[in-house]
Scaffold this motif. Structure first.
Motif, mmCIF file in Angstrom:
data_model
loop_
_atom_site.group_PDB
_atom_site.id
_atom_site.type_symbol
_atom_site.label_atom_id
_atom_site.label_comp_id
_atom_site.label_asym_id
_atom_site.label_seq_id
_atom_site.Cartn_x
_atom_site.Cartn_y
_atom_site.Cartn_z
ATOM 1 N N LEU A 33 0.763 -1.278 -0.042
ATOM 2 C CA LEU A 33 -0.036 0.096 -0.075
ATOM 3 C C LEU A 33 0.925 1.248 -0.200
ATOM 4 C CD1 LEU A 33 -2.734 -0.933 2.537
ATOM 5 C CD2 LEU A 33 -2.924 -0.891 -0.149
ATOM 6 N N GLY A 36 3.636 0.582 -3.304
ATOM 7 C CA GLY A 36 2.974 -0.098 -4.789
ATOM 8 C C GLY A 36 3.489 -1.442 -4.963
ATOM 9 N N PHE A 37 2.795 -2.375 -5.591
ATOM 10 C CA PHE A 37 3.281 -3.857 -5.777
ATOM 11 C C PHE A 37 4.372 -3.732 -6.538
ATOM 12 C CE2 PHE A 37 3.230 -7.590 -8.418
ATOM 13 C CZ PHE A 37 2.990 -8.633 -7.305
ATOM 14 N N ASP A 38 4.688 -3.304 -7.605
ATOM 15 C CA ASP A 38 5.937 -3.669 -8.168
ATOM 16 C C ASP A 38 7.287 -3.208 -7.459
ATOM 17 O OD1 ASP A 38 4.654 -4.566 -10.557
ATOM 18 O OD2 ASP A 38 4.613 -2.811 -11.592
ATOM 19 N N GLU A 64 4.316 -12.394 -3.255
ATOM 20 C CA GLU A 64 2.864 -12.407 -3.717
ATOM 21 C C GLU A 64 1.946 -13.345 -2.707
ATOM 22 O OE1 GLU A 64 4.998 -11.350 -7.586
ATOM 23 O OE2 GLU A 64 5.445 -12.879 -5.873
ATOM 24 N N SER A 116 -7.595 -3.955 2.922
ATOM 25 C CA SER A 116 -6.372 -3.553 2.100
ATOM 26 C C SER A 116 -5.982 -4.677 1.348
ATOM 27 C CB SER A 116 -5.275 -3.395 3.190
ATOM 28 O OG SER A 116 -5.765 -2.266 4.019
ATOM 29 N N GLU A 119 -8.391 -4.635 -2.038
ATOM 30 C CA GLU A 119 -8.057 -3.452 -2.690
ATOM 31 C C GLU A 119 -6.708 -3.859 -3.350
ATOM 32 O OE1 GLU A 119 -9.361 -0.542 -3.785
ATOM 33 O OE2 GLU A 119 -11.244 -1.669 -2.294
ATOM 34 N N ILE A 120 -5.683 -4.616 -2.967
ATOM 35 C CA ILE A 120 -4.456 -4.943 -3.552
ATOM 36 C C ILE A 120 -4.907 -5.940 -4.751
ATOM 37 C CG2 ILE A 120 -2.383 -6.086 -3.306
ATOM 38 C CD1 ILE A 120 -2.200 -5.022 -0.754
ATOM 39 N N LYS A 122 -7.698 -6.492 -6.310
ATOM 40 C CA LYS A 122 -8.623 -5.748 -7.407
ATOM 41 C C LYS A 122 -7.661 -4.960 -8.319
ATOM 42 C CE LYS A 122 -13.147 -4.957 -4.877
ATOM 43 N NZ LYS A 122 -14.060 -4.054 -4.462
ATOM 44 N N GLN A 123 -6.494 -4.434 -7.813
ATOM 45 C CA GLN A 123 -5.451 -3.780 -8.587
ATOM 46 C C GLN A 123 -4.547 -4.916 -9.299
ATOM 47 O OE1 GLN A 123 -3.649 -1.059 -6.314
ATOM 48 N NE2 GLN A 123 -5.414 -0.124 -5.559
ATOM 49 N N ASN A 124 -4.755 -5.952 -8.635
ATOM 50 C CA ASN A 124 -3.399 -6.986 -9.458
ATOM 51 C C ASN A 124 -4.246 -8.332 -9.285
ATOM 52 O OD1 ASN A 124 -0.761 -5.248 -9.120
ATOM 53 N ND2 ASN A 124 -1.642 -5.062 -7.148
ATOM 54 N N PRO A 125 -5.398 -8.408 -10.183
ATOM 55 C CA PRO A 125 -6.056 -9.767 -10.040
ATOM 56 C C PRO A 125 -5.490 -11.323 -10.241
ATOM 57 C CG PRO A 125 -6.667 -8.366 -12.051
ATOM 58 C CD PRO A 125 -5.714 -7.513 -11.220
#
Length: 212
Positions: A33, A36-38, A64, A116, A119-120, A122-125
């Motif tokens: 959060l 960012g994931f990357d 992951e 949380s 949300e993650i 949904k952004q990274n299905p």
């Protein structure tokens, strides 16, 4: 549905394991959060949880898996036995779902962590696909746990060891599918459905009853 008996309290070893796992999951979500994931790294997650990278990889195969709460520790027979004892109820389907949920995740303790994580996802299905791969990796450990539950259930006492193993394998297939559906429903509901284990047991029971 038969009424469930109270689960046995977990031991010190299991409690410590769950506490470390929870700390890593919370750290992973917090770092994603924030960065960012990357950009999120295992080192940053370890620093946040105050553990070493070696400890991290004792629990999770990748960042992951930590984000999702996918638990991939190689459990010994004593740990599996303890998990089964803590999950044993009069309803074998609910016991199976509880065992699968504890060994596979995702952790859903805490409303804040739930929201949380959703949300993650949904952004990274693509992250949900990790659960399918994990079930394959852990299939033997899961079968050991479910065989224990089957052997303790008087309804299967007449079966031979081989027959009980076959029953456990079929229950794993049904239970695993039901758990995946329940997790998808949980994500779609925005975390409103919190008791994934009971929902998964309900789905599995419905299919079995419809086939009779």
């Amino acid at each position: 549905m038969t009424s469930a008996t109270p689960s046995q309290p977990i031991g010190l070893r299991e409690r410590k394991r769950l506490e470390t796992r929870a700390a890593l999951e919370q750290a992973a979500v917090k770092i994603v959060l924030r960065d960012g994931f990357d950009q999120a790294t295992v080192d940053a997650m370890c620093a946040e949880a105050n553990v070493s990278p070696r400890t991290f990889f004792n629990y999770f195969e990748s960042k992951e898996d930590a984000i999702l709460g996918v638990f991939d520790e190689k459990l010994d027979e004593a740990s599996i036995t303890e998990c089964v004892a803590a999950s044993s109820t009069d309803d074998i389907l609910e016991s199976i779902m509880d065992v699968l949920f504890k060994l596979l995740g995702p952790s859903v303790s805490g409303v804040s962590l739930q929201k949380s994580r959703i949300e993650i996802i949904k952004q990274n299905p693509h992250l949900l696909g990790r659960h399918i791969a994990q079930m394959t990796r852990m299939s033997e450990q899961l079968l050991v746990a479910i065989r224990m539950l089957v052997s303790q259930d008087p309804r299967f006492s007449h079966e031979s060891t081989d027959e009980q193993s076959a029953t456990a394998e079929m229950l794993l297939a049904i239970g695993g599918g039901a758990l995946r559906v329940a997790v998808r429903e949980w994500v779609a509901s925005g975390g409103e459905r919190t008791n994934i284990q009971l929902r998964a047991a309900e789905l599995a029971r419905k299919v079995i009853e419809q086939l009779q």
